[in-house]
Design an enzyme around this catalytic site. Structure first.
Site, PDB file in Angstrom:
ATOM      1  N   ASP A 189       7.064   3.657   3.162  1.00 22.34           N
ATOM      2  CA  ASP A 189       7.309   4.624   4.230  1.00 22.34           C
ATOM      3  C   ASP A 189       8.820   4.662   4.475  1.00 22.34           C
ATOM      4  O   ASP A 189       9.540   5.334   3.761  1.00 22.34           O
ATOM      5  CB  ASP A 189       6.493   4.191   5.450  1.00 22.34           C
ATOM      6  CG  ASP A 189       6.517   5.200   6.575  1.00 22.34           C
ATOM      7  OD1 ASP A 189       6.843   6.364   6.330  1.00 22.34           O
ATOM      8  OD2 ASP A 189       6.218   4.831   7.729  1.00 22.34           O
ATOM      9  N   ASP A 199       0.817  -1.209   0.000  1.00 21.15           N
ATOM     10  CA  ASP A 199       0.000   0.000   0.000  1.00 21.15           C
ATOM     11  C   ASP A 199       0.851   1.260   0.000  1.00 21.15           C
ATOM     12  O   ASP A 199       0.592   2.190  -0.745  1.00 21.15           O
ATOM     13  CB  ASP A 199      -0.972   0.002   1.199  1.00 21.15           C
ATOM     14  CG  ASP A 199      -0.289  -0.305   2.534  1.00 21.15           C
ATOM     15  OD1 ASP A 199       0.945  -0.525   2.556  1.00 21.15           O
ATOM     16  OD2 ASP A 199      -0.986  -0.344   3.566  1.00 21.15           O
TER      17      ASP A 199
HETATM   18  P1  XMP Z   1       7.926   0.645   5.775  1.00 18.57           P
HETATM   19  O1  XMP Z   1       8.251   1.685   6.822  1.00 18.57           O
HETATM   20  O2  XMP Z   1       8.633  -0.634   6.027  1.00 18.57           O
HETATM   21  O3  XMP Z   1       6.428   0.318   6.091  1.00 18.57           O
HETATM   22  O4  XMP Z   1       8.079   1.188   4.386  1.00 18.57           O
HETATM   23  C1  XMP Z   1       5.385   0.333   5.238  1.00 18.57           C
HETATM   24  C2  XMP Z   1       4.175  -0.067   6.049  1.00 18.57           C
HETATM   25  O5  XMP Z   1       3.943   0.899   7.099  1.00 18.57           O
HETATM   26  C3  XMP Z   1       2.560   1.102   7.280  1.00 18.57           C
HETATM   27  N1  XMP Z   1       2.275   2.544   7.137  1.00 18.57           N
HETATM   28  C4  XMP Z   1       1.073   3.127   7.176  1.00 18.57           C
HETATM   29  N2  XMP Z   1      -0.164   2.612   7.357  1.00 18.57           N
HETATM   30  N3  XMP Z   1      -1.123   4.765   7.170  1.00 18.57           N
HETATM   31  C5  XMP Z   1      -1.251   3.446   7.352  1.00 18.57           C
HETATM   32  O6  XMP Z   1      -2.372   2.985   7.509  1.00 18.57           O
HETATM   33  C6  XMP Z   1       0.080   5.374   6.991  1.00 18.57           C
HETATM   34  O7  XMP Z   1       0.150   6.597   6.834  1.00 18.57           O
HETATM   35  C7  XMP Z   1       1.229   4.491   7.003  1.00 18.57           C
HETATM   36  N4  XMP Z   1       2.565   4.729   6.849  1.00 18.57           N
HETATM   37  C8  XMP Z   1       3.167   3.501   6.938  1.00 18.57           C
HETATM   38  C9  XMP Z   1       1.890   0.275   6.201  1.00 18.57           C
HETATM   39  O8  XMP Z   1       1.478  -0.933   6.786  1.00 18.57           O
HETATM   40  C10 XMP Z   1       2.964  -0.038   5.197  1.00 18.57           C
HETATM   41  O9  XMP Z   1       2.753  -1.274   4.550  1.00 18.57           O
END
Ligand code: XMP
Length: 178
Positions: free
Chosen positions: A97, A94
């Protein structure tokens, strides 16, 4: 809540991504591996825009977070890991981050013998990336805010919203997302 991306904007962009993926894989069968749970809505819409023979697999991945927000090692639920040996894998999530989740999964798929591994994300947050990973396909770049809707949740709420909105006044809850 402030709507960041409307339903129409998302649908149009997903259609474009589907067209590009279809063209670039040139009829090669594809295995789309999606990361639970936030990617479910994006997955369901995107696969219907790709006119290729394709398989879908779901992965459950989680990372133990330390006391602050440093991500620990990525834990994969082995029961979900598909057989990707010799396959062209498109990892789907999705949101990108920090990048830890997808970059660890790219390594895992490569180690498991995938013929190629590419990545597709609906969203990419500006200024948050800690690990270098350039997604092959990206829907939208968004500001650093906690977003919900179109699969993304806050404490398991809001996933069903057809748009992406900014959760007002909130900092990400510990361990949120997935
Ligand atoms: P990384 O940090 O490993 O993580 O790139 C990605 C995962 O972090 C969660 N994530 C979010 N979930 N709203 C959400 O509902 C957000 O703004 C958000 N930012 C990060 C998400 O599970 C993603 O797969």
């Amino acid at each position: 809540m402030d709507i960041l991306l409307s339903e129409a904007q998302i649908q149009e962009r997903v259609r474009q991504l589907g067209r590009r993926i279809e063209a670039e894989y040139h009829g090669r069968p594809l295995t789309i591996v999606a990361v639970l749970t936030g990617s479910l809505v994006f997955l369901a819409d995107l696969i219907r825009q790709i006119g290729l023979p394709l398989r879908v697999a779901l992965l459950q991945a989680s990372s133990y977070k330390g006391a602050v927000s440093t991500a620990g090692p990525l834990l994969l639920n082995e029961a979900f890991v598909p057989d990707v040996a010799g396959r062209d894998v498109l990892l789907l999530d999705d949101i990108l981050d920090t990048g830890h989740t997808l970059s660890a999964l790219v390594r895992q798929m490569t180690e498991r013998g995938a013929r190629s591994v590419r990545t597709v994300v609906l969203l990419r947050k500006l200024g948050r990336q800690e690990v270098h990973l350039e997604p092959d396909y990206c829907g939208f770049t968004i500001p650093d805010a906690f977003v919900v809707g179109y699969g993304l949740d806050y404490a398991d709420d809001y996933r069903h919203l057809p748009y992406v909105a900014i959760l007002p006044g909130s900092h990400p809850p510990p361990g949120a997302g997935g």
